[in-house]
Motif scaffolding. Structure first.
Motif, PDB file in Angstrom:
ATOM      1  N   LEU A 133      23.137  48.719  31.672  1.00 14.19           N
ATOM      2  CA  LEU A 133      23.574  49.065  30.320  1.00 14.19           C
ATOM      3  C   LEU A 133      22.770  50.224  29.747  1.00 14.19           C
ATOM      4  N   THR A 134      21.677  50.577  30.396  1.00 13.52           N
ATOM      5  CA  THR A 134      20.859  51.705  29.939  1.00 13.52           C
ATOM      6  C   THR A 134      20.832  52.780  31.020  1.00 13.52           C
ATOM      7  N   PRO A 135      20.719  54.050  30.633  1.00 10.74           N
ATOM      8  CA  PRO A 135      20.691  55.126  31.633  1.00 10.74           C
ATOM      9  C   PRO A 135      19.295  55.347  32.189  1.00 10.74           C
ATOM     10  N   PHE A 136      19.237  56.020  33.323  1.00 14.36           N
ATOM     11  CA  PHE A 136      17.997  56.615  33.793  1.00 14.36           C
ATOM     12  C   PHE A 136      17.844  57.959  33.089  1.00 14.36           C
ATOM     13  N   ARG A 137      16.642  58.279  32.656  1.00 13.34           N
ATOM     14  CA  ARG A 137      16.354  59.586  32.047  1.00 13.34           C
ATOM     15  C   ARG A 137      15.518  60.409  33.026  1.00 13.34           C
ATOM     16  N   VAL A 138      16.025  61.579  33.362  1.00 15.46           N
ATOM     17  CA  VAL A 138      15.308  62.478  34.268  1.00 15.46           C
ATOM     18  C   VAL A 138      14.875  63.702  33.471  1.00 15.46           C
ATOM     19  N   ASP A 139      13.572  63.907  33.363  1.00 20.53           N
ATOM     20  CA  ASP A 139      13.041  65.083  32.658  1.00 20.53           C
ATOM     21  C   ASP A 139      12.903  66.233  33.640  1.00 20.53           C
ATOM     22  N   LYS A 155      12.169  72.824  29.025  1.00 18.37           N
ATOM     23  CA  LYS A 155      12.338  71.423  29.388  1.00 18.37           C
ATOM     24  C   LYS A 155      13.700  70.922  28.932  1.00 18.37           C
ATOM     25  N   ALA A 156      14.289  70.000  29.703  1.00 18.32           N
ATOM     26  CA  ALA A 156      15.544  69.352  29.324  1.00 18.32           C
ATOM     27  C   ALA A 156      15.563  67.963  29.938  1.00 18.32           C
ATOM     28  N   THR A 157      16.429  67.115  29.419  1.00 24.18           N
ATOM     29  CA  THR A 157      16.557  65.744  29.919  1.00 24.18           C
ATOM     30  C   THR A 157      17.993  65.478  30.335  1.00 24.18           C
ATOM     31  N   ASN A 158      18.138  64.909  31.529  1.00 22.12           N
ATOM     32  CA  ASN A 158      19.450  64.503  32.051  1.00 22.12           C
ATOM     33  C   ASN A 158      19.518  62.973  31.997  1.00 22.12           C
ATOM     34  N   GLU A 159      20.421  62.447  31.167  1.00 22.73           N
ATOM     35  CA  GLU A 159      20.635  61.005  31.087  1.00 22.73           C
ATOM     36  C   GLU A 159      21.747  60.620  32.050  1.00 22.73           C
ATOM     37  N   ARG A 160      21.435  59.712  32.995  1.00 21.11           N
ATOM     38  CA  ARG A 160      22.382  59.355  34.045  1.00 21.11           C
ATOM     39  C   ARG A 160      22.726  57.865  33.909  1.00 21.11           C
ATOM     40  N   SER A 161      23.954  57.605  33.487  1.00 21.68           N
ATOM     41  CA  SER A 161      24.402  56.259  33.151  1.00 21.68           C
ATOM     42  C   SER A 161      25.080  55.577  34.329  1.00 21.68           C
ATOM     43  N   PHE A 162      25.293  54.265  34.191  1.00 22.05           N
ATOM     44  CA  PHE A 162      25.912  53.467  35.243  1.00 22.05           C
ATOM     45  C   PHE A 162      27.248  52.871  34.813  1.00 22.05           C
ATOM     46  N   LEU A 163      27.597  53.023  33.549  1.00 23.76           N
ATOM     47  CA  LEU A 163      28.893  52.570  33.049  1.00 23.76           C
ATOM     48  C   LEU A 163      29.510  53.671  32.210  1.00 23.76           C
ATOM     49  N   ARG A 164      30.733  54.058  32.558  1.00 25.88           N
ATOM     50  CA  ARG A 164      31.403  55.031  31.701  1.00 25.88           C
ATOM     51  C   ARG A 164      32.050  54.309  30.531  1.00 25.88           C
ATOM     52  N   GLU A 165      32.411  55.061  29.527  1.00 29.01           N
ATOM     53  CA  GLU A 165      32.992  54.470  28.325  1.00 29.01           C
ATOM     54  C   GLU A 165      34.258  53.687  28.675  1.00 29.01           C
ATOM     55  N   GLY A 166      34.320  52.455  28.224  1.00 30.26           N
ATOM     56  CA  GLY A 166      35.491  51.622  28.464  1.00 30.26           C
ATOM     57  C   GLY A 166      35.346  50.659  29.627  1.00 30.26           C
ATOM     58  N   THR A 167      34.412  50.910  30.545  1.00 28.90           N
ATOM     59  CA  THR A 167      34.188  49.979  31.651  1.00 28.90           C
ATOM     60  C   THR A 167      33.487  48.730  31.106  1.00 28.90           C
ATOM     61  N   ARG A 168      34.014  47.579  31.460  1.00 29.35           N
ATOM     62  CA  ARG A 168      33.527  46.321  30.873  1.00 29.35           C
ATOM     63  C   ARG A 168      32.613  45.570  31.844  1.00 29.35           C
ATOM     64  N   ARG A 169      31.532  45.053  31.309  1.00 31.43           N
ATOM     65  CA  ARG A 169      30.591  44.232  32.063  1.00 31.43           C
ATOM     66  C   ARG A 169      30.704  42.791  31.566  1.00 31.43           C
ATOM     67  N   ILE A 170      31.096  41.861  32.454  1.00 29.06           N
ATOM     68  CA  ILE A 170      31.379  40.487  32.061  1.00 29.06           C
ATOM     69  C   ILE A 170      30.536  39.527  32.915  1.00 29.06           C
ATOM     70  N   PRO A 171      29.523  38.883  32.339  1.00 28.99           N
ATOM     71  CA  PRO A 171      28.780  37.877  33.104  1.00 28.99           C
ATOM     72  C   PRO A 171      29.705  36.730  33.516  1.00 28.99           C
ATOM     73  N   VAL A 172      29.548  36.270  34.763  1.00 31.61           N
ATOM     74  CA  VAL A 172      30.396  35.201  35.299  1.00 31.61           C
ATOM     75  C   VAL A 172      29.527  34.010  35.658  1.00 31.61           C
ATOM     76  N   ARG A 173      29.862  32.869  35.070  1.00 35.94           N
ATOM     77  CA  ARG A 173      29.182  31.613  35.381  1.00 35.94           C
ATOM     78  C   ARG A 173      30.259  30.527  35.364  1.00 35.94           C
ATOM     79  N   GLU A 174      31.044  30.503  36.414  1.00 40.30           N
ATOM     80  CA  GLU A 174      32.143  29.548  36.540  1.00 40.30           C
ATOM     81  C   GLU A 174      31.944  28.716  37.792  1.00 40.30           C
ATOM     82  N   GLY A 175      31.932  27.376  37.622  1.00 38.61           N
ATOM     83  CA  GLY A 175      31.623  26.527  38.750  1.00 38.61           C
ATOM     84  C   GLY A 175      30.238  26.862  39.272  1.00 38.61           C
TER      85      GLY A 175
END
Length: 444
Positions: A133-139, A155-175
């Motif tokens: 849910l949080t990006p890696f920050r590369v300076d 200097k600049a910072t590149n933020e590299r994320s793992f979820l694009r906007e709209g992608t849903r993360r749903i914890p699963v605990r069934e059975g």
């Protein structure tokens, strides 16, 4: 025409510099540029981790010598860095898509070399994303000069994320299932894939989250060392994995009639076991996996596969104290070791084997070709095997730096994984696309 003349001028001046017939235009220590230097990251400084970007530095002096340093601190405080020496063009610009690195962590024209060549400042650390849910920050820092640069120019910072906007993360605990489901944006059903990791345990989500951004319903599945699951690698029951398969097959946003499996290392032999014993699996990918059951007993109904035997005396320790275990496992085709052999010939569906030819964890290419032989002996379709020279054990999504050695969870010592940074990076980039193409072909 102007561009080609500029490059000819750069080459001519560089030749004069090498012969000592000309002094560089670079700034002397303590001097200042006429215009402040700046770093531009395009198309945006915010992107997904597996997306390439273009890095340009403007406002340098003509042919100025600079060092580009990249720094990333992971969620546990481990620092990873890379650095490379460059010379600006006659225009005072540095464009990593065409400007070669002269020396350092990488060399030549490497637009993303600053990222894939990151190395830990403390030995035996591997870059892992724990919270997607949080990006890696590369300076990115541009420093004056070569050798031991210390004056910051830009200097600049590149933020590299793992979820694009709209992608849903749903914890699963069934059975009994302990997992995380990632769904792309939209209400339509998507091809479904279960992602299974190796002996480290827990619930790694980064590979599943990145693949979900490309249109797949991904279930990152834990199987030990997480929540209320078993804490030790002693025995597993395939019924647990069967429950996860049925969960995906019944999910309204998972496109049927079958699903895909993706596994790395120990996750690879679990994928082959699932494909051999369970229904509803259409396509399977293993990354440096085994054809034999390893490390723990595997049970399914009245069948038990014991872990493949090994001889620890076959391990080698180099001068740096790093253990090489590539020869430790027994041959699963010989004698009683065959009891650990996964009956992959029973499996239905298609297979893709991703192999790093410099994998030092075990003999991945031998395992892949053995699996291919078993499938063909049983009249199944010949699987696809892609071998990558110079690639090690941890073949990750694009731009993750090579981990050539780290603490092995089972061995308990620094262990060699293999790989050469540039070749390994190319393997990651190519295999990432091959995996997506394979699943689209067989699950769409």
């Amino acid at each position: 025409m102007a561009v080609s003349l500029s490059r000819l001028l750069d080459k001519a001046v560089a030749g004069l510099l090498r012969r000592g017939l000309m002094r560089p235009f670079g700034i002397r220590r303590g001097a200042s540029t006429a215009a402040a230097a700046s770093v531009c990251i395009s198309p945006s400084p915010h992107c997904l981790f597996d997306a390439p970007v273009r890095v340009k530095v403007s406002g340098l002096a003509p042919l100025q010598e600079v060092t580009l340093r990249a720094s990333l601190t992971d969620e546990t405080g481990n620092l990873f860095q890379s650095s490379a020496q460059y010379r600006a063009e006659s225009s005072g610009e540095l464009d990593l898509s065409r400007s070669p690195a002269l020396a350092g962590s990488y060399s030549g024209v490497e637009p993303m070399g600053w990222l894939w060549s990151l190395a830990p400042t403390q030995p035996f650390k591997r870059l892992v994303k724990r919270d997607v849910l949080t990006p890696f920050r590369v300076d990115l820092e541009v420093l004056e000069g070569h050798g031991a640069p210390d004056r910051l120019l830009a200097k600049a910072t590149n933020e590299r994320s793992f979820l694009r906007e709209g992608t849903r993360r749903i914890p699963v605990r069934e059975g009994r299932i302990r997992a995380t489901l990632f769904l792309p944006p939209g209400a339509d059903p998507f091809p479904g894939i279960i992602d299974i990791s190796g002996t480290g345990g827990g619930l790694p989500e980064y590979r599943a989250s990145l693949l979900a951004n490309h249109g797949f319903a991904m279930l990152a599945l834990a199987y030990y060392g997480y929540d209320d699951l078993t804490k030790e690698m002693k025995e597993f029951h395939l019924e647990y994995f069967e429950e996860a398969v049925n969960y995906m097959l019944q999910h309204p946003q998972v496109k049927g009639p079958g699903i895909g499996l993706l596994g790395h290392s120990k996750g690879g032999d679990l994928v082959l076991s699932m494909a051999a014993f369970l229904k509803g699996i259409t396509a399977s990918v293993t990354i440096n996996g085994s054809i034999a059951n390893v490390a723990a007993f595997l049970h399914y109904k009245d069948v038990t596969l014991p872990p493949l035997g090994f001889e620890s005396k076959r391990a080698k320790i180099n001068k740096s104290g790093i253990v090489d275990i590539v020869d430790v496992l027994n041959n699963p085709l010989e004698g009683p070791n065959r009891k650990s052999l996964i009956p992959v010939g029973k499996a239905e569906g298609q297979f893709l084997f991703i192999v790093g030819e410099d994998d030092r964890n075990w003999k991945s290419e031998f395992f892949a070709r053995t699996a291919s032989d078993l499938l063909l002996e049983h009249g199944k379709v010949k699987p696809e095997i892609i071998c990558y020279p110079g690639a090690g054990h941890y073949i990750e999504p694009p731009f993750f730096p090579l981990c050539s050695a780290s603490i092995h969870f089972l061995v308990g010592l620094p262990t060699l994984w293999g790989g050469e940074p540039k070749a390994h990076s190319l393997a990651q980039d190519n295999s990432w696309q091959k995996i997506q193409d394979f699943f689209r072909k067989h699950l769409m």
